[in-house]
Design an enzyme around this catalytic site. Structure first.
Site, mmCIF file in Angstrom:
data_model
loop_
_atom_site.group_PDB
_atom_site.id
_atom_site.type_symbol
_atom_site.label_atom_id
_atom_site.label_comp_id
_atom_site.label_asym_id
_atom_site.label_seq_id
_atom_site.Cartn_x
_atom_site.Cartn_y
_atom_site.Cartn_z
ATOM 1 N N CYS A 97 -6.230 -3.084 7.423
ATOM 2 C CA CYS A 97 -7.452 -2.284 7.384
ATOM 3 C C CYS A 97 -8.612 -2.974 6.674
ATOM 4 C CB CYS A 97 -7.175 -0.925 6.747
ATOM 5 S SG CYS A 97 -6.694 -0.969 5.009
ATOM 6 N N CYS B 159 0.826 -1.200 0.000
ATOM 7 C CA CYS B 159 0.000 0.000 0.000
ATOM 8 C C CYS B 159 0.865 1.257 0.000
ATOM 9 C CB CYS B 159 -0.929 -0.007 1.215
ATOM 10 S SG CYS B 159 -2.114 1.351 1.254
#
Length: 384
Positions: free
Chosen positions: A221, A125
């Site tokens: 997440c 990410c």
């Protein structure tokens, strides 16, 4: 004491943000996740007198669906980021990057598990949707720097900016940022790297931020409740295909597993193969054969690991090197065999056998407190 007083007392914008010009002539873009850390960075930036713009990337919203708190991409977090920006009186933009995040991070996460590897999606990410896109936006907005709430330090060395571990080892996030390029590091700022978390929360309270007591995110997440296998199976149903649990030394079939995606190298619990003369661990995963291979703990000992897609930050030092193969592990002495950086393939050799090293993980190289670089573990060499 207010944030403004803290700035006057030593948390100066010159120290925290290393601005190339006066603060009141500067523009700072802050990556705002909705958590307390990035919110405090925004508050410090605003208190410096610079023009501040907050940017939140909407990546993958599991929070709304599950009611789960503390995930960096959840709807509640976006609302928290917006409320903080309103409180501080700064501009705030939310950008939809769900498609890129799903393709570059979530899909790859599922594919890695399906292939029997242990992925680290937070690094992917940072390499992709976060830093790449945020950099482009910050530069388009004419910002002097991009600030984040990561617990790492940016220090000036003889050859330019260096990436160092956070002052508080319990908060250090340098493992997740080894792929930062020299150009990115020149533009990035990490104001919290020299602060303990307790002081960060105090600053949030002083600024009257609504998320001052917000819990830290503990899981990836986009994975609710830490159930990785559930997410992978939903995206790649074939990952739930059962297969054999095989002893790595004798070839004896000891039982049946419920799908490769449920297992990682080093795992002991959940194997359901009792009655063995010694404890057995997962020592390898053969995705093609749908086999989970187990063996005694000594079989987990690794003498070397081959790294691919390597990155180097700054020059390679002659000082002794150490490596971490997991975010919470302590760096251990290593030597390099081959070049590091520019995507080159290299080998790290451990001074002593290392345990818990699995393909798919990242190995991050350090010289003391400085992050030298790292790469993805493609293969390991057994020390057994």
């Amino acid at each position: 004491m207010t944030i403004a007083a803290n700035l006057a007392a030593g948390l100066s914008p010159e120290t925290l943000f290393d601005l190339p010009k006066l603060a009141d002539e500067s523009r700072i873009v802050v990556a705002m996740s909705g958590g307390v850390d990035s919110s405090v960075v925004a508050a410090l930036a605003a208190a410096s007198g610079a023009e501040v713009i907050g940017i939140t990337l909407q990546l993958y919203d599991y929070g709304t669906a599950t009611g789960r708190k503390g995930a960096c991409c959840a709807g509640d977090d976006i609302r928290d980021a917006r409320a903080v920006a309103d409180r501080l009186g700064i501009a705030h933009y939310v950008l939809d990057h769900e498609s890129a995040f799903r393709e570059e991070v979530v899909e790859q996460f599922a594919d890695e598990y399906l292939a029997g590897r242990t992925p680290v999606p937070c690094i992917r990410c940072n390499m992709g949707p976060k830093f790449t896109d945020l950099f482009r936006m910050a530069r388009e907005l004419g910002a002097d720097c991009l600030a984040t709430g990561h617990y790492v330090r940016r220090a000036m060395g003889a050859a330019g900016p260096e990436l160092h571990r956070a002052l508080d080892p319990a908060r250090d996030q340098s493992y997740f940022l080894y792929a930062t390029t020299d150009d990115q590091l020149d533009y990035l700022r990490f104001p919290l790297g020299g602060l303990p978390k307790s002081q960060v929360r105090e600053l949030a309270e002083q600024a009257g931020l609504r998320n001052a007591a917000k819990p830290d995110s503990q899981d990836i997440c986009f994975v609710p409740d830490g159930d990785y296998a559930k997410i992978v199976k939903k995206m790649r149903p074939e990952g739930g295909q059962p297969g054999k649990i095989v002893h790595s030394s004798t070839g004896e079939v000891l039982g049946e597993h419920k799908g490769i995606i449920h297992y990682t190298v080093g795992q002991r619990r959940g194997l359901e193969i009792g009655g063995q003369p010694e404890p057995l661990y997962v020592v390898g995963l053969d995705a093609d054969a749908a086999e989970v291979r187990v063996g005694p703990k000594r079989k987990l000992a690794v003498s070397a690991a081959t790294l691919i897609e390597t990155n180097r930050i700054g020059p390679l030092p002659v000082a002794p090197l150490a490596a971490k193969v997991r975010s919470l592990a302590k760096p251990v002495p290593v030597t390099l065999e081959g070049p590091l950086g520019d995507g080159a393939r290299t080998v790290i050799r451990f001074a002593e056998p290392e345990y818990g090293v699995a393909p798919g993980q990242a190995a991050v190289i350090y010289a003391g407190e400085r992050v030298v670089g790292g790469g993805w573990i493609a293969d390991t060499e057994s020390a057994a």
